[in-house]
Design a protein around this motif. Structure first.
Motif, PDB file in Angstrom:
ATOM      1  N   LEU A 199      21.035  -3.763  -1.052  1.00 13.75           N
ATOM      2  CA  LEU A 199      19.665  -3.269  -1.168  1.00 13.75           C
ATOM      3  C   LEU A 199      18.969  -3.112   0.186  1.00 13.75           C
ATOM      4  CD1 LEU A 199      18.435  -5.171  -4.359  1.00 13.75           C
ATOM      5  CD2 LEU A 199      19.185  -2.798  -4.162  1.00 13.75           C
ATOM      6  N   PRO A 200      19.102  -4.054   1.142  1.00 15.05           N
ATOM      7  CA  PRO A 200      18.475  -3.816   2.452  1.00 15.05           C
ATOM      8  C   PRO A 200      18.997  -2.572   3.149  1.00 15.05           C
ATOM      9  CG  PRO A 200      19.001  -6.125   2.191  1.00 15.05           C
ATOM     10  CD  PRO A 200      19.628  -5.421   1.037  1.00 15.05           C
ATOM     11  N   ILE A 201      20.278  -2.275   3.016  1.00 17.20           N
ATOM     12  CA  ILE A 201      20.820  -1.055   3.624  1.00 17.20           C
ATOM     13  C   ILE A 201      20.273   0.175   2.918  1.00 17.20           C
ATOM     14  CG2 ILE A 201      22.954   0.264   3.945  1.00 17.20           C
ATOM     15  CD1 ILE A 201      24.352  -2.296   4.606  1.00 17.20           C
ATOM     16  N   LEU A 202      20.088   0.076   1.611  1.00 21.98           N
ATOM     17  CA  LEU A 202      19.497   1.192   0.868  1.00 21.98           C
ATOM     18  C   LEU A 202      18.059   1.430   1.315  1.00 21.98           C
ATOM     19  CD1 LEU A 202      20.540   3.090  -1.341  1.00 21.98           C
ATOM     20  CD2 LEU A 202      19.459   1.616  -3.028  1.00 21.98           C
ATOM     21  N   ILE A 203      17.324   0.360   1.581  1.00 21.74           N
ATOM     22  CA  ILE A 203      15.959   0.508   2.100  1.00 21.74           C
ATOM     23  C   ILE A 203      15.981   1.214   3.453  1.00 21.74           C
ATOM     24  CG2 ILE A 203      13.958  -0.784   2.961  1.00 21.74           C
ATOM     25  CD1 ILE A 203      14.586  -2.906   0.842  1.00 21.74           C
ATOM     26  N   TYR A 204      16.919   0.814   4.311  1.00 17.67           N
ATOM     27  CA  TYR A 204      17.040   1.456   5.625  1.00 17.67           C
ATOM     28  C   TYR A 204      17.328   2.945   5.483  1.00 17.67           C
ATOM     29  CZ  TYR A 204      19.135   2.734  10.105  1.00 17.67           C
ATOM     30  OH  TYR A 204      19.442   3.356  11.284  1.00 17.67           O
ATOM     31  N   ARG A 205      18.199   3.310   4.560  1.00 17.67           N
ATOM     32  CA  ARG A 205      18.538   4.727   4.383  1.00 17.67           C
ATOM     33  C   ARG A 205      17.354   5.518   3.850  1.00 17.67           C
ATOM     34  NH1 ARG A 205      24.626   3.966   1.803  1.00 17.67           N
ATOM     35  NH2 ARG A 205      25.673   3.536   3.799  1.00 17.67           N
ATOM     36  N   TYR A 206      16.599   4.930   2.950  1.00 19.75           N
ATOM     37  CA  TYR A 206      15.400   5.617   2.471  1.00 19.75           C
ATOM     38  C   TYR A 206      14.453   5.911   3.624  1.00 19.75           C
ATOM     39  CZ  TYR A 206      16.310   4.885  -2.544  1.00 19.75           C
ATOM     40  OH  TYR A 206      16.832   4.926  -3.804  1.00 19.75           O
ATOM     41  N   ALA A 207      14.223   4.904   4.469  1.00 17.34           N
ATOM     42  CA  ALA A 207      13.189   5.025   5.494  1.00 17.34           C
ATOM     43  C   ALA A 207      13.639   5.828   6.701  1.00 17.34           C
ATOM     44  CB  ALA A 207      12.730   3.630   5.928  1.00 17.34           C
ATOM     45  N   LEU A 208      14.846   5.555   7.214  1.00 16.91           N
ATOM     46  CA  LEU A 208      15.241   6.103   8.508  1.00 16.91           C
ATOM     47  C   LEU A 208      16.344   7.140   8.432  1.00 16.91           C
ATOM     48  CD1 LEU A 208      15.105   2.829  10.638  1.00 16.91           C
ATOM     49  CD2 LEU A 208      13.378   4.618  10.388  1.00 16.91           C
ATOM     50  N   VAL A 261       9.470   6.923   3.391  1.00 21.80           N
ATOM     51  CA  VAL A 261       8.968   5.571   3.597  1.00 21.80           C
ATOM     52  C   VAL A 261       8.389   5.009   2.306  1.00 21.80           C
ATOM     53  CG1 VAL A 261       7.339   4.167   4.907  1.00 21.80           C
ATOM     54  CG2 VAL A 261       8.542   6.043   6.020  1.00 21.80           C
ATOM     55  N   GLY A 262       7.810   5.867   1.484  1.00 20.99           N
ATOM     56  CA  GLY A 262       7.243   5.398   0.233  1.00 20.99           C
ATOM     57  C   GLY A 262       8.288   4.781  -0.680  1.00 20.99           C
ATOM     58  N   ALA A 263       9.443   5.443  -0.833  1.00 18.04           N
ATOM     59  CA  ALA A 263      10.519   4.897  -1.656  1.00 18.04           C
ATOM     60  C   ALA A 263      11.073   3.615  -1.043  1.00 18.04           C
ATOM     61  CB  ALA A 263      11.633   5.932  -1.833  1.00 18.04           C
ATOM     62  N   ALA A 264      11.187   3.590   0.292  1.00 16.39           N
ATOM     63  CA  ALA A 264      11.677   2.380   0.958  1.00 16.39           C
ATOM     64  C   ALA A 264      10.733   1.210   0.710  1.00 16.39           C
ATOM     65  CB  ALA A 264      11.823   2.639   2.459  1.00 16.39           C
ATOM     66  N   CYS A 265       9.438   1.448   0.783  1.00 14.59           N
ATOM     67  CA  CYS A 265       8.472   0.375   0.535  1.00 14.59           C
ATOM     68  C   CYS A 265       8.494  -0.051  -0.930  1.00 14.59           C
ATOM     69  CB  CYS A 265       7.073   0.832   0.930  1.00 14.59           C
ATOM     70  SG  CYS A 265       6.836   1.007   2.722  1.00 14.59           S
ATOM     71  N   ALA A 266       8.733   0.889  -1.836  1.00 21.16           N
ATOM     72  CA  ALA A 266       8.816   0.527  -3.254  1.00 21.16           C
ATOM     73  C   ALA A 266       9.989  -0.413  -3.502  1.00 21.16           C
ATOM     74  CB  ALA A 266       8.951   1.792  -4.103  1.00 21.16           C
ATOM     75  N   LEU A 267      11.154  -0.091  -2.958  1.00 19.52           N
ATOM     76  CA  LEU A 267      12.309  -0.958  -3.135  1.00 19.52           C
ATOM     77  C   LEU A 267      12.106  -2.287  -2.420  1.00 19.52           C
ATOM     78  CD1 LEU A 267      15.097  -1.470  -4.224  1.00 19.52           C
ATOM     79  CD2 LEU A 267      16.065  -0.180  -2.311  1.00 19.52           C
ATOM     80  N   ASN A 305       7.242   6.734  -6.456  1.00 17.42           N
ATOM     81  CA  ASN A 305       8.217   6.137  -5.540  1.00 17.42           C
ATOM     82  C   ASN A 305       9.175   5.211  -6.281  1.00 17.42           C
ATOM     83  OD1 ASN A 305       7.149   7.374  -3.200  1.00 17.42           O
ATOM     84  ND2 ASN A 305       5.561   5.807  -3.037  1.00 17.42           N
ATOM     85  N   PHE A 306       8.665   4.480  -7.242  1.00 18.56           N
ATOM     86  CA  PHE A 306       9.529   3.600  -8.025  1.00 18.56           C
ATOM     87  C   PHE A 306      10.485   4.416  -8.898  1.00 18.56           C
ATOM     88  CE2 PHE A 306       5.791   1.133  -6.984  1.00 18.56           C
ATOM     89  CZ  PHE A 306       6.322  -0.091  -6.612  1.00 18.56           C
ATOM     90  N   GLU A 307      10.016   5.549  -9.418  1.00 16.10           N
ATOM     91  CA  GLU A 307      10.905   6.420 -10.184  1.00 16.10           C
ATOM     92  C   GLU A 307      12.009   6.983  -9.307  1.00 16.10           C
ATOM     93  OE1 GLU A 307       8.640   9.427 -12.092  1.00 16.10           O
ATOM     94  OE2 GLU A 307       7.543   8.043 -13.400  1.00 16.10           O
ATOM     95  N   TRP A 323       0.830  -1.211   0.000  1.00 15.12           N
ATOM     96  CA  TRP A 323       0.000   0.000   0.000  1.00 15.12           C
ATOM     97  C   TRP A 323       0.867   1.264   0.000  1.00 15.12           C
ATOM     98  CZ3 TRP A 323      -4.998   1.522  -0.505  1.00 15.12           C
ATOM     99  CH2 TRP A 323      -5.340   2.797  -0.025  1.00 15.12           C
ATOM    100  N   GLU A 324       1.859   1.315   0.887  1.00 13.09           N
ATOM    101  CA  GLU A 324       2.671   2.527   1.004  1.00 13.09           C
ATOM    102  C   GLU A 324       3.643   2.706  -0.155  1.00 13.09           C
ATOM    103  OE1 GLU A 324       4.497   2.497   4.845  1.00 13.09           O
ATOM    104  OE2 GLU A 324       2.633   3.095   5.867  1.00 13.09           O
ATOM    105  N   SER A 325       3.904   1.639  -0.909  1.00 16.68           N
ATOM    106  CA  SER A 325       4.788   1.777  -2.061  1.00 16.68           C
ATOM    107  C   SER A 325       4.159   2.607  -3.171  1.00 16.68           C
ATOM    108  CB  SER A 325       5.171   0.389  -2.604  1.00 16.68           C
ATOM    109  OG  SER A 325       4.031  -0.261  -3.147  1.00 16.68           O
ATOM    110  N   VAL A 326       2.831   2.739  -3.165  1.00 15.92           N
ATOM    111  CA  VAL A 326       2.156   3.547  -4.184  1.00 15.92           C
ATOM    112  C   VAL A 326       1.475   4.754  -3.550  1.00 15.92           C
ATOM    113  CG1 VAL A 326       1.828   1.654  -5.809  1.00 15.92           C
ATOM    114  CG2 VAL A 326       0.131   2.023  -4.012  1.00 15.92           C
ATOM    115  N   HIS A 327       1.968   5.179  -2.378  1.00 16.29           N
ATOM    116  CA  HIS A 327       1.455   6.373  -1.709  1.00 16.29           C
ATOM    117  C   HIS A 327       2.624   7.218  -1.208  1.00 16.29           C
ATOM    118  CE1 HIS A 327      -2.271   4.026  -1.693  1.00 16.29           C
ATOM    119  NE2 HIS A 327      -2.914   5.146  -1.474  1.00 16.29           N
TER     120      HIS A 327
END
Length: 328
Positions: free
Chosen positions: A273-282, A287-293, A80-82, A59-63
């Motif tokens: 990639l998991p570290i990149l997700i962490y950097r996006y979110a925290l 959070v939207g970009a983190a959920c997209a990845l 977010n995917f862009e 849900w949050e990946s497209v919000h």
């Protein structure tokens, strides 16, 4: 043939169970009320811990979701995917994830198989060695990461002290602080911690091989490597497929071990990639970009699972059916 024979036996057991169930009266097949009483709490727990977070990520990946900008809300579509695809760190992180996963799983497999072969025979103190070899796997990831960081430290690390003392190094090396050594060093530390799981799994499979097969092959003059290749290795195939599939997924999504040792540095040399997700979110609070990845990673892992489950295993079942038809 080991995987095919195992599946054939499993299909025979399933068929006998189906036949026994067909003979059972319908009233006895109904799940009793007490079973539902025990199942419902577990189902609710799984929904709360697995299903809801998974659907929330989708849900949050497209919000638009930003922790520092609560006014950024609403449907984002593919924005977010862009954001993820336009990040210059995405491809290096993807490549680091592939290297980290391939070399970790490959090293764990080789060391696990070698140690299992060394421990399967009757050796003096074998029980002690089997008990000691599992210790690295029992150490918590954070503790293991901190220990290796201290061992590899350039100024007070034991490893540098020993290597300089015996003459292999002219001066201490900052293993975790150089671009070309950070990721390989963390990978080796991860292999050290995880290969005992392979060892105990392979050891159990090797001990289940009928000794008569090895004895007959030895009487026929087959050398040790041929006995391993034609007898032991086929029996290890089902265990190997399961271990490799699970550990590819677990290693690819591993975050804590790399973060404890390098935090993805230096200069993103060990960023996955998991570290990149962490950097996006925290760190960027996006959070939207983190959920997209995270959603893209989940899709990739699910694809791998289905290819294994319905691709390879489907080919094995087809071969089993052909063998059964030939026997008939």
């Amino acid at each position: 043939m080991g995987a095919v024979q195992s599946i054939a036996r499993g299909q025979g057991i399933a068929q006998r169970a189906k036949t026994a169930l067909a003979k059972t009266p319908r009233r006895r097949r109904r799940l009793p009320l007490i079973a539902w009483v025990f199942l419902v709490p577990v189902a609710l727990l799984l929904l709360a811990l697995v299903a809801y977070p998974l659907l929330n990520v989708v849900w949050e990946s497209v919000h638009y979701v930003n922790l520092t900008n609560p006014t950024a809300t609403g449907f984002s579509g593919f924005d977010n995917f862009e954001t993820v695809f336009e990040d210059d760190n995405l491809l290096p992180a993807l490549w680091n994830t592939v290297l980290w996963t391939v070399f970790s799983v490959g090293g764990e497999y080789v060391l696990g198989l070698a140690s299992a072969l060394a421990l399967v025979g009757p050796i003096r103190g074998g029980a002690i060695f089997r008990a000691c070899i599992i210790i690295p796997w029992l150490i918590p990831i954070v503790v293991a990461g901190l220990d290796w960081s201290w061992i590899l430290a350039p100024d007070y690390g034991v490893l540098n002290l020993w290597l300089v003392h015996i003459g292999l190094l002219a001066h201490p090396v900052d293993w975790l602080g150089q671009l070309n050594t950070a990721l390989p060093t963390v990978t080796l530390a991860n292999v050290w911690r995880t290969f005992p799981f392979y060892t105990i799994s392979f050891l159990a499979a090797l001990q289940a091989v009928p000794p008569e097969l090895h004895e007959a092959a030895a009487l026929d003059g087959a050398p040790a490597w041929k006995r391993f290749w034609h007898i032991s290795l086929p029996h290890l195939r089902p265990v190997t497929l399961t271990l490799v599939t699970l550990h590819v997924i677990w290693t690819a999504v591993n975050f804590d071990f790399i973060w404890v040792m390098t935090e993805g540095g230096p200069l993103n040399a060990s960023t996955t990639l998991p570290i990149l997700i962490y950097r996006y979110a925290l760190q960027n609070f996006d959070v939207g970009a983190a959920c997209a990845l995270a959603g893209m990673m989940m899709s990739a892992m699910a694809t791998m699972f289905f290819l294994y489950r319905y691709g390879f295993m489907g080919l094995v079942r087809a071969r089993v059916r052909r063998l059964n038809a030939g026997d008939a």
